[in-house]
Design a protein around this motif. Structure first.
Motif, mmCIF file in Angstrom:
data_model
loop_
_atom_site.group_PDB
_atom_site.id
_atom_site.type_symbol
_atom_site.label_atom_id
_atom_site.label_comp_id
_atom_site.label_asym_id
_atom_site.label_seq_id
_atom_site.Cartn_x
_atom_site.Cartn_y
_atom_site.Cartn_z
ATOM 1 N N LEU A 50 0.835 -1.203 0.000
ATOM 2 C CA LEU A 50 0.000 0.000 0.000
ATOM 3 C C LEU A 50 0.865 1.246 0.000
ATOM 4 O O LEU A 50 0.560 2.223 -0.691
ATOM 5 C CB LEU A 50 -0.940 0.013 1.209
ATOM 6 N N LEU A 51 1.951 1.217 0.742
ATOM 7 C CA LEU A 51 2.861 2.353 0.775
ATOM 8 C C LEU A 51 3.496 2.585 -0.598
ATOM 9 O O LEU A 51 3.567 3.723 -1.085
ATOM 10 C CB LEU A 51 3.949 2.141 1.838
ATOM 11 N N LYS A 52 3.921 1.512 -1.265
ATOM 12 C CA LYS A 52 4.489 1.639 -2.615
ATOM 13 C C LYS A 52 3.453 2.187 -3.600
ATOM 14 O O LYS A 52 3.764 3.039 -4.429
ATOM 15 C CB LYS A 52 4.994 0.282 -3.108
ATOM 16 N N ILE A 53 2.226 1.685 -3.501
ATOM 17 C CA ILE A 53 1.156 2.152 -4.397
ATOM 18 C C ILE A 53 0.894 3.644 -4.156
ATOM 19 O O ILE A 53 0.755 4.423 -5.106
ATOM 20 C CB ILE A 53 -0.133 1.331 -4.193
ATOM 21 N N SER A 54 0.829 4.034 -2.889
ATOM 22 C CA SER A 54 0.549 5.444 -2.579
ATOM 23 C C SER A 54 1.645 6.360 -3.124
ATOM 24 O O SER A 54 1.358 7.436 -3.629
ATOM 25 C CB SER A 54 0.356 5.642 -1.075
ATOM 26 N N LYS A 55 2.901 5.906 -3.046
ATOM 27 C CA LYS A 55 4.002 6.710 -3.590
ATOM 28 C C LYS A 55 3.943 6.750 -5.118
ATOM 29 O O LYS A 55 4.167 7.801 -5.722
ATOM 30 C CB LYS A 55 5.350 6.154 -3.127
ATOM 31 N N LEU A 56 3.626 5.618 -5.737
ATOM 32 C CA LEU A 56 3.542 5.548 -7.196
ATOM 33 C C LEU A 56 2.482 6.504 -7.739
ATOM 34 O O LEU A 56 2.703 7.199 -8.726
ATOM 35 C CB LEU A 56 3.234 4.103 -7.628
ATOM 36 N N TYR A 57 1.319 6.545 -7.090
ATOM 37 C CA TYR A 57 0.212 7.377 -7.569
ATOM 38 C C TYR A 57 0.153 8.742 -6.882
ATOM 39 O O TYR A 57 -0.761 9.531 -7.145
ATOM 40 C CB TYR A 57 -1.114 6.645 -7.372
ATOM 41 N N ASN A 58 1.107 9.009 -5.958
ATOM 42 C CA ASN A 58 1.154 10.274 -5.236
ATOM 43 C C ASN A 58 -0.148 10.565 -4.479
ATOM 44 O O ASN A 58 -0.729 11.650 -4.574
ATOM 45 C CB ASN A 58 1.495 11.427 -6.187
ATOM 46 N N ILE A 59 -0.618 9.553 -3.752
ATOM 47 C CA ILE A 59 -1.795 9.672 -2.896
ATOM 48 C C ILE A 59 -1.460 9.036 -1.545
ATOM 49 O O ILE A 59 -0.407 8.412 -1.402
ATOM 50 C CB ILE A 59 -3.044 8.990 -3.517
ATOM 51 N N THR A 60 -2.351 9.169 -0.584
ATOM 52 C CA THR A 60 -2.105 8.568 0.721
ATOM 53 C C THR A 60 -2.696 7.153 0.764
ATOM 54 O O THR A 60 -3.562 6.810 -0.050
ATOM 55 C CB THR A 60 -2.738 9.391 1.863
ATOM 56 N N ILE A 61 -2.233 6.379 1.723
ATOM 57 C CA ILE A 61 -2.812 5.046 1.922
ATOM 58 C C ILE A 61 -4.288 5.183 2.255
ATOM 59 O O ILE A 61 -5.116 4.415 1.779
ATOM 60 C CB ILE A 61 -2.052 4.283 3.034
ATOM 61 N N ASN A 62 -4.630 6.201 3.032
ATOM 62 C CA ASN A 62 -6.033 6.423 3.377
ATOM 63 C C ASN A 62 -6.872 6.714 2.132
ATOM 64 O O ASN A 62 -8.026 6.293 2.047
ATOM 65 C CB ASN A 62 -6.160 7.563 4.388
ATOM 66 N N ASP A 63 -6.286 7.416 1.152
ATOM 67 C CA ASP A 63 -7.004 7.664 -0.106
ATOM 68 C C ASP A 63 -7.352 6.350 -0.800
ATOM 69 O O ASP A 63 -8.385 6.246 -1.469
ATOM 70 C CB ASP A 63 -6.157 8.509 -1.063
ATOM 71 N N ILE A 64 -6.481 5.365 -0.662
ATOM 72 C CA ILE A 64 -6.720 4.059 -1.292
ATOM 73 C C ILE A 64 -7.805 3.299 -0.547
ATOM 74 O O ILE A 64 -8.707 2.720 -1.151
ATOM 75 C CB ILE A 64 -5.419 3.224 -1.336
ATOM 76 N N LEU A 65 -7.728 3.319 0.780
ATOM 77 C CA LEU A 65 -8.660 2.535 1.593
ATOM 78 C C LEU A 65 -10.031 3.185 1.731
ATOM 79 O O LEU A 65 -11.021 2.505 1.972
ATOM 80 C CB LEU A 65 -8.060 2.265 2.970
ATOM 81 N N GLU A 66 -10.086 4.505 1.587
ATOM 82 C CA GLU A 66 -11.348 5.240 1.666
ATOM 83 C C GLU A 66 -11.386 6.280 0.552
ATOM 84 O O GLU A 66 -11.288 7.483 0.786
ATOM 85 C CB GLU A 66 -11.497 5.912 3.022
ATOM 86 N N PRO A 67 -11.517 5.816 -0.699
ATOM 87 C CA PRO A 67 -11.419 6.749 -1.832
ATOM 88 C C PRO A 67 -12.551 7.772 -1.876
ATOM 89 O O PRO A 67 -13.690 7.474 -1.545
ATOM 90 C CB PRO A 67 -11.475 5.827 -3.056
#
Length: 156
Positions: A50-67
């Motif tokens: 999740l941390l790698k994904i957030s850095k790749l897309y320049n968003i937070t982990i929370n953005d991924i889990l609660e878009p």
């Protein structure tokens, strides 16, 4: 946390960055099958990924889990009737009957009738009776999840 929403959002992020599942897997040093499992809602990425994904897309982990889905076709559960019936039926089929019934507990009689018409084979009255009372927060959460899924379907 709704697995359906997270899986659709992960797929949306990948496609909006023009990555194939293979491309994303290589960038994250994981298997393509892992990416597929996330996008089908079978699993979610672990914290390190999740941390790698957030850095790749320049968003937070929370953005991924609660878009926060933009643009929004609807912002309120009472707007469901504005969605074409066939499309709405496909969205609502992603939820189990109890979840739909719980969401409808806080809806107007018109929206209840509209949704009951979409699923004539479901005995909504019996489902309501078997569920009993539900906290308003639970009703609102289910409504918000349905709104998010409707808005997800409109993303390119």
């Amino acid at each position: 946390m709704n697995m359906n929403i997270i899986s659709k959002y992960l797929q949306y992020l990948r496609k909006s960055h023009n990555y194939t599942q293979d491309d994303l897997a290589k960038r994250l040093s994981i298997s393509r099958q892992a990416v597929s499992k996330w996008e089908t809602g079978t699993t979610i990425p672990d914290l390190e990924i999740l941390l790698k994904i957030s850095k790749l897309y320049n968003i937070t982990i929370n953005d991924i889990l609660e878009p926060n889905i933009q643009p929004q076709r609807i912002t309120d559960f009472e707007q469901l009737s504005a969605i074409p019936e066939k499309e709405l039926r496909e969205v609502l089929k992603q939820f189990d009957t109890d979840s739909l019934v719980i969401a409808l507990m806080g809806a107007s009689p018109e929206i209840n009738s509209f949704c009951e018409k979409l699923f004539p084979d479901v005995d909504f009255k019996m489902a309501r009776n078997s569920i009993g009372r539900v906290r308003i927060e639970t009703v609102e959460e289910m409504q918000n999840q349905i709104i998010a899924m409707v808005n997800f379907q409109s993303l390119p």
